[in-house]
Scaffold this active site. Structure first.
Site, mmCIF file in Angstrom:
data_model
loop_
_atom_site.group_PDB
_atom_site.id
_atom_site.type_symbol
_atom_site.label_atom_id
_atom_site.label_comp_id
_atom_site.label_asym_id
_atom_site.label_seq_id
_atom_site.Cartn_x
_atom_site.Cartn_y
_atom_site.Cartn_z
ATOM 1 N N CYS A 136 0.863 -1.196 0.000
ATOM 2 C CA CYS A 136 0.000 0.000 0.000
ATOM 3 C C CYS A 136 0.896 1.242 0.000
ATOM 4 O O CYS A 136 1.888 1.300 0.728
ATOM 5 C CB CYS A 136 -0.926 -0.003 1.218
ATOM 6 S SG CYS A 136 -1.907 -1.516 1.311
ATOM 7 N N CYS A 139 1.862 3.293 3.259
ATOM 8 C CA CYS A 139 2.271 2.510 4.430
ATOM 9 C C CYS A 139 3.780 2.258 4.435
ATOM 10 O O CYS A 139 4.328 1.725 3.463
ATOM 11 C CB CYS A 139 1.521 1.189 4.425
ATOM 12 S SG CYS A 139 2.058 0.055 5.716
ATOM 13 N N GLY A 194 2.789 -6.015 8.757
ATOM 14 C CA GLY A 194 2.377 -7.242 8.089
ATOM 15 C C GLY A 194 0.876 -7.373 7.917
ATOM 16 O O GLY A 194 0.090 -6.622 8.474
ATOM 17 N N GLU A 195 0.512 -8.352 7.105
ATOM 18 C CA GLU A 195 -0.902 -8.618 6.817
ATOM 19 C C GLU A 195 -1.287 -9.908 7.555
ATOM 20 O O GLU A 195 -0.882 -11.008 7.168
ATOM 21 C CB GLU A 195 -1.075 -8.769 5.294
ATOM 22 C CG GLU A 195 -2.385 -9.373 4.846
ATOM 23 C CD GLU A 195 -3.632 -8.712 5.450
ATOM 24 O OE1 GLU A 195 -3.692 -7.473 5.573
ATOM 25 O OE2 GLU A 195 -4.558 -9.477 5.810
ATOM 26 N N SER A 226 -6.951 -6.868 11.574
ATOM 27 C CA SER A 226 -7.141 -5.887 10.516
ATOM 28 C C SER A 226 -6.562 -6.455 9.223
ATOM 29 O O SER A 226 -5.438 -6.940 9.204
ATOM 30 C CB SER A 226 -6.408 -4.596 10.898
ATOM 31 O OG SER A 226 -6.397 -3.699 9.812
ATOM 32 N N LEU A 250 -10.122 -0.194 4.175
ATOM 33 C CA LEU A 250 -10.862 0.137 2.952
ATOM 34 C C LEU A 250 -10.139 1.267 2.208
ATOM 35 O O LEU A 250 -9.710 1.110 1.080
ATOM 36 C CB LEU A 250 -12.291 0.529 3.320
ATOM 37 C CG LEU A 250 -13.282 0.564 2.174
ATOM 38 C CD1 LEU A 250 -13.416 -0.803 1.524
ATOM 39 C CD2 LEU A 250 -14.637 1.061 2.653
ATOM 40 N N ASN A 327 -0.701 9.182 9.035
ATOM 41 C CA ASN A 327 0.580 9.488 9.664
ATOM 42 C C ASN A 327 1.584 9.674 8.540
ATOM 43 O O ASN A 327 1.722 8.787 7.687
ATOM 44 C CB ASN A 327 1.045 8.294 10.507
ATOM 45 C CG ASN A 327 0.688 8.460 11.959
ATOM 46 O OD1 ASN A 327 1.116 9.408 12.615
ATOM 47 N ND2 ASN A 327 -0.107 7.537 12.458
ATOM 48 N N CYS A 369 3.000 2.140 11.955
ATOM 49 C CA CYS A 369 3.885 0.984 11.977
ATOM 50 C C CYS A 369 4.796 0.955 10.763
ATOM 51 O O CYS A 369 4.409 1.292 9.672
ATOM 52 C CB CYS A 369 3.089 -0.295 12.113
ATOM 53 S SG CYS A 369 2.979 -0.708 13.855
#
Ligand code: SAH
Ligand code: SF4
Length: 387
Positions: A136, A139, A194-195, A226, A250, A327, A369
């Protein structure tokens, strides 16, 4: 080329069984395999998760010889913390952990005084992977790429670290009644690096371990996963007996906008994602939180708010939008003005979509993060900052 390879201390360590990765029944089976009595597992489990010890030597109701055998064959952490930062108000604490293979991950403790009807909370934001594969654009973790999945024990260890900290020094804050310092973890969110649904098996295992009545005993309703929106995994999660909360990242109300910041949208577009959420709600009867990182000029206009309202209003009270002013990372996105946030939320209200805004916190310690690790690697040296 040097062809002689000595087993490194890391490899030696990895040969030990990570007891933090085992549920109590699995630990019993492991004890039996080792020729030990099964009931010893329950004692060890209680030492780890209720007494929060980090060393077999402290397990004083085990025979000394057994403690030694366990130390030879098994590990219970503790984790190596390379840096710990506390925000000025001490409501946010962040640690940078070095894993056995040198990979770096972050965990955050967020402390909340009681507000209205909700009691004080101590929430750990846990990492599920070193790095992340989903890229993303806003991120910091996404920009690092994927290193590896964390073991269940590496996820559990993050929670235990902060649990010990609070046990040793309960948190007292202005607004917190003097009689009620927080001395234990009340919530866990899988919103670190992480996912989590990419590492489905280990994440669920960690949550089962932390949920165990014989151990840490944290209720599933106090746990939130999440996800970037991995549709098959969301469907699988809806069938789990563990009733954890689901949050969906989303971050955009149309495929066109979402695909620009979240590459996963090309694989699982909004129609499929929303359909999986609808089925999840049907199967569990639980509300889903939709996280929406507000990026000034990118996804925060009144048009976007109207599209988002139209997208989510069919889910009625089962959808809640959490607006998160971005952020700032290296990517250069900016958070919207307070006015723009107010307008955005007012439009959601007009659509009957419940919403809140996440209070910014911990900015002075790089709260989003991935940012701490990024800064750390940029400095390329250990530096503990005391605010
Ligand atoms: N991979 C999962 C969980 C980790 S990210 C997911 O994407 O949901 C946790 C949350 O932080 C996600 O909603 C993510 O989109 C958000 N996030 C990522 N970068 C951010 C930033 N720079 N500012 C604010 N939130 C961010
Ligand atoms: Fe990965 Fe979540 Fe960051 Fe996207 S927002 S890159 S899925 S950690």
């Amino acid at each position: 080329m040097n062809t002689i390879t000595q087993p490194s201390t890391t490899q030696q360590h990895q040969q030990k069984t990570d007891l933090l990765s085992l549920t109590l029944p699995e630990m019993k089976a492991w004890f039996v395999e080792q020729g030990e009595e099964a009931y010893r597992a329950k004692q060890v489990y209680s030492w780890i998760y209720q007494r929060l010890v980090t060393d077999f030597e402290e397990m004083t109701n085990l025979p000394k010889a057994l403690r030694q055998r366990l130390a030879d064959k098994a590990s219970i952490g503790p984790i190596v913390v390379r840096s710990e930062l506390h925000s000025k108000d001490d409501r946010t604490r962040k640690i940078l952990i070095e894993l056995e293979d040198g990979k770096l991950i972050e965990s955050v403790l967020m402390l909340y005084p009681p507000l209205g009807e909700s009691s004080a909370r101590a929430t750990v934001c846990v990492s599920s992977q070193a790095g992340c594969a989903y890229g993303c654009t806003f991120c910091a973790t996404g920009q690092m790429g994927f290193d590896r999945h964390l073991r269940a024990g590496e996820i559990v260890a993050q929670v235990l670290f902060f649990a010990r900290e609070l046990r040793k020094a309960p948190w007292k804050a202005a607004g917190l009644p003097a009689s009620a310092p927080i001395d234990h973890i009340t919530n866990i969110v899988l919103m670190g690096m992480g996912e989590p649904l990419h590492n489905y098996k280990n994440v669920l295992q960690a949550l089962r371990i932390l949920n165990s009545k014989d151990g840490f005993n944290l209720g599933a309703r106090h746990m939130t996963v999440s996800t970037v929106g991995l549709v098959p995994a969301i469907r699988k999660l809806s069938q789990e007996p563990l009733q954890i909360n689901l949050a969906i990242s989303l971050h955009a109300p149309s495929d066109e906008a979402r695909s620009q910041t979240m590459p996963i949208n090309r694989k699982y577009p909004l129609r499929e994602l929303l359909s999986a959420c609808q089925d999840y709600i049907q199967a569990t009867g639980r509300q889903v939180t939709f996280e929406y990182v507000l990026l000034s000029g990118v996804n925060d206009t009144p048009d976007h708010a109207n599209q988002l309202g139209e997208l989510l209003s069919p889910l009625h009270q089962f959808a809640h939008v959490n607006c998160i002013p971005v952020n700032q990372t290296a990517a250069g996105y900016r958070p919207p003005t307070p006015d723009a946030i107010r307008t955005f939320r007012a439009i959601l209200n007009q659509h009957g979509v419940s919403n809140s805004v996440r209070a910014e916190r911990g900015d002075d310690i790089a709260a989003a993060c991935g940012q701490l690790r990024t800064r750390f690697e940029q400095r390329k040296q250990l530096s503990v900052i005391n605010n």
